[in-house]
Scaffold this motif. Sequence first.
Motif, short mmCIF file in Angstrom:
data_model
loop_
_atom_site.label_atom_id
_atom_site.label_comp_id
_atom_site.label_asym_id
_atom_site.label_seq_id
_atom_site.Cartn_x
_atom_site.Cartn_y
_atom_site.Cartn_z
N MET A 121 0.73 -1.16 -0.10
CA MET A 121 -0.03 -0.09 -0.21
C MET A 121 0.85 0.97 0.00
N VAL A 122 0.73 2.26 -0.91
CA VAL A 122 1.42 3.36 -0.92
C VAL A 122 0.38 4.44 -0.40
N GLN A 174 -5.02 0.57 -14.34
CA GLN A 174 -4.04 -0.43 -13.89
C GLN A 174 -3.90 -0.79 -12.45
N ALA A 175 -3.91 0.41 -11.68
CA ALA A 175 -4.03 0.29 -10.45
C ALA A 175 -5.03 1.21 -9.92
N SER A 208 -3.46 7.41 -1.89
CA SER A 208 -3.26 6.14 -1.29
C SER A 208 -3.43 5.16 -2.67
N ALA A 209 -2.90 4.22 -2.94
CA ALA A 209 -3.00 3.28 -3.69
C ALA A 209 -2.90 1.79 -3.21
N ASP A 210 -3.82 1.01 -3.60
CA ASP A 210 -3.70 -0.33 -3.12
C ASP A 210 -2.87 -1.08 -3.95
N GLY A 266 5.00 4.33 -5.82
CA GLY A 266 5.04 5.59 -4.76
C GLY A 266 6.13 6.37 -5.21
N GLU A 267 7.19 6.25 -5.75
CA GLU A 267 8.20 6.98 -6.16
C GLU A 267 7.65 7.71 -7.12
N GLN A 268 6.97 7.30 -8.09
CA GLN A 268 6.38 8.25 -9.31
C GLN A 268 5.47 9.20 -8.74
N VAL A 269 4.56 8.82 -7.61
CA VAL A 269 3.73 9.64 -7.18
C VAL A 269 4.55 11.17 -6.37
N ARG A 270 5.47 10.65 -5.74
CA ARG A 270 6.36 11.56 -5.07
C ARG A 270 7.12 12.49 -6.12
#
Length: 112
Positions: free
Chosen positions: A1-2, A57-58, A78-80, A89-93
């Motif tokens: 989980m992100v 896809q997510a 948040s991503a499941d 998570g790094e892409q979102v950051r």
Amino acid sequence: MVEIRNWLKRDNLKGFLVALSTLVEYRFDSSDWDAVEAGLEPGGDDSSWFTYPLVGQAAFQVAISKHEEEGDIDVKVSADGAGAGPCLGEQVRAVWMVFNRFEIAADVDLLD
């Protein structure tokens, strides 16, 4: 989980959501933006947060604070784990960093 929580420039929200959608291969369009704008309007419910899903896809769950302070808002993403790659998570950051450091046009055109 992100799960990531941080502030964001309110004027950059639309572009940020478009960029997040691209990460999960979801086509964010005008109807999505209309729903987000309506959800952020003060009114009916007492909740201080508006939540919107971005499912491709997510799946991202994006919670946006209805309270703006000096042009900034709080946002939680948040991503499941299902469908989420190890680098999500790094892409979102990275997306967050761009949309916090630069002024992005508030009138981002959406392709319908």
